[in-house]
Design a protein around this motif. Sequence first.
Motif, PDB file in Angstrom:
ATOM      1  N   LEU A 101       0.908  -1.271   0.093  1.00 58.09           N
ATOM      2  CA  LEU A 101       0.073   0.116   0.021  1.00 58.09           C
ATOM      3  C   LEU A 101       0.727   1.407   0.010  1.00 58.09           C
ATOM      4  N   ILE A 102       1.966   1.301   0.990  1.00 53.97           N
ATOM      5  CA  ILE A 102       2.874   2.607   0.870  1.00 53.97           C
ATOM      6  C   ILE A 102       3.724   2.771  -0.317  1.00 53.97           C
ATOM      7  N   ALA A 103       4.092   1.770  -0.984  1.00 48.18           N
ATOM      8  CA  ALA A 103       4.831   1.681  -1.875  1.00 48.18           C
ATOM      9  C   ALA A 103       3.929   2.187  -3.136  1.00 48.18           C
ATOM     10  N   GLY A 104       2.876   1.512  -3.339  1.00 49.21           N
ATOM     11  CA  GLY A 104       1.974   2.102  -4.639  1.00 49.21           C
ATOM     12  C   GLY A 104       1.419   3.223  -4.541  1.00 49.21           C
ATOM     13  N   MET A 193     -10.469  16.651  -1.601  1.00 50.14           N
ATOM     14  CA  MET A 193     -11.392  16.851  -0.118  1.00 50.14           C
ATOM     15  C   MET A 193     -10.416  17.031   1.035  1.00 50.14           C
ATOM     16  N   GLY A 194      -9.403  16.861   0.661  1.00 47.32           N
ATOM     17  CA  GLY A 194      -8.283  16.995   2.027  1.00 47.32           C
ATOM     18  C   GLY A 194      -8.161  15.831   2.632  1.00 47.32           C
ATOM     19  N   ALA A 195      -8.499  14.575   2.026  1.00 46.56           N
ATOM     20  CA  ALA A 195      -8.333  13.256   3.118  1.00 46.56           C
ATOM     21  C   ALA A 195      -6.739  13.220   3.021  1.00 46.56           C
ATOM     22  N   SER A 196      -6.562  12.376   4.183  1.00 50.05           N
ATOM     23  CA  SER A 196      -5.038  12.162   4.491  1.00 50.05           C
ATOM     24  C   SER A 196      -4.786  10.927   3.638  1.00 50.05           C
ATOM     25  N   GLY A 197      -3.436  10.841   3.397  1.00 48.98           N
ATOM     26  CA  GLY A 197      -3.047   9.430   2.480  1.00 48.98           C
ATOM     27  C   GLY A 197      -3.523   8.188   3.335  1.00 48.98           C
ATOM     28  N   ALA A 198      -3.176   8.329   4.673  1.00 51.29           N
ATOM     29  CA  ALA A 198      -3.512   7.055   5.362  1.00 51.29           C
ATOM     30  C   ALA A 198      -5.007   6.785   5.164  1.00 51.29           C
ATOM     31  N   ARG A 199      -5.819   7.747   5.441  1.00 52.64           N
ATOM     32  CA  ARG A 199      -7.184   7.437   5.293  1.00 52.64           C
ATOM     33  C   ARG A 199      -7.910   7.027   4.087  1.00 52.64           C
ATOM     34  N   ILE A 200      -7.108   7.532   2.861  1.00 49.36           N
ATOM     35  CA  ILE A 200      -7.466   7.030   1.516  1.00 49.36           C
ATOM     36  C   ILE A 200      -6.896   5.735   1.259  1.00 49.36           C
ATOM     37  N   MET A 201      -5.891   5.371   1.970  1.00 56.06           N
ATOM     38  CA  MET A 201      -5.336   4.057   1.706  1.00 56.06           C
ATOM     39  C   MET A 201      -6.203   2.937   2.517  1.00 56.06           C
ATOM     40  N   HIS A 204     -10.337   3.703   0.907  1.00 60.92           N
ATOM     41  CA  HIS A 204     -10.748   3.477  -0.484  1.00 60.92           C
ATOM     42  C   HIS A 204      -9.649   2.669  -1.279  1.00 60.92           C
ATOM     43  N   VAL A 205      -8.729   2.450  -1.080  1.00 61.56           N
ATOM     44  CA  VAL A 205      -7.832   1.478  -1.448  1.00 61.56           C
ATOM     45  C   VAL A 205      -7.992   0.082  -1.130  1.00 61.56           C
ATOM     46  N   LEU A 206      -7.556   0.037   0.052  1.00 58.58           N
ATOM     47  CA  LEU A 206      -7.371  -1.324   0.937  1.00 58.58           C
ATOM     48  C   LEU A 206      -8.665  -2.325   0.605  1.00 58.58           C
TER      49      LEU A 206
END
Length: 297
Positions: A101-104, A193-201, A204-206
């Motif tokens: 997740l972090i790398a991608g 909308m200002g969401a943090s990277g951790a929240r998006i991962m 929305h991604v995970l």
Amino acid sequence: MTALTLRRFVRHRMAVASAAILAILGVLTLAAPLVELAMGIGANDIDLLHRFAGPSLAHPLGTDELGRDLFLRLLYGGRISLIVGMATALVAAVIGTTIGLIAGYYGGWLDALLMRLTDGVIALPLLPLLIVLSAVDMSKLGFGDAFLAGDSASVYRMMIIIALVGWTTVARLVRGTTLTLREREYVLAARGMGASGARIMLTHVLPNTVSPITVATTLSVGTIILFESVLSFLGLGIQPPLPSWGNMLNNAQELMNEAPALAFYPGILIFLTVVAFNFLGDGLQDSLDPKAVTQRR
């Protein structure tokens, strides 16, 4: 699993049969204490007067070189082997998912660094590395004598050692999926909308990487059980008196001519379990990702 996914999975006959075999093995190993109670003997009870006894009502599969009931020891050995396989696969999946997740998602130099680390681990000769790590004296690493004296110390050591090198497949799969997902509209909208990277991962991604993670984790269980069996067979894995299918094979290697059943039963159970997990992984891949079937054809 949706109804459509379930229907695809049911059409994969080998996967369904494998799931049934694994379910039966799981129930039997979990019920080992109840079986032990019903039989009125313990898995570690030694009876030197009945060494190498054949199958009977008292001992359904006979006894081993110390007169211990072989059926009970197979159940408890399966408990250890399955727990090590599934728990280690989950730990490795967590490590691999985090790195992927972090790398991608962030890409750039961080992606390059993490993927070179992944490539380095993949390039290592796995079995010799596991043998070397298994031979390390844990007391020199700061573990207390009380922990090392317990029966579970060798189990935890196996799980840690294999998990440290078993996360690479999940990491590469998650990284590849994340590279695609991070450019989707809903991810770009959340970022705007200002969401943090951790929240998006996490939000929305995970959830959209669950399918490849599930397939890779399922397929890795069989490989991990095989590695545990090999290390235990070499005397570097699960230590007696705690039984596992691998160390039961190790104990039987000098008794092949005298009592071949002692090697046959754990060997065939390892074979069935590894093959069943592989077929189950194939079935999950076909049901969760129908495109994989078309590509293979």
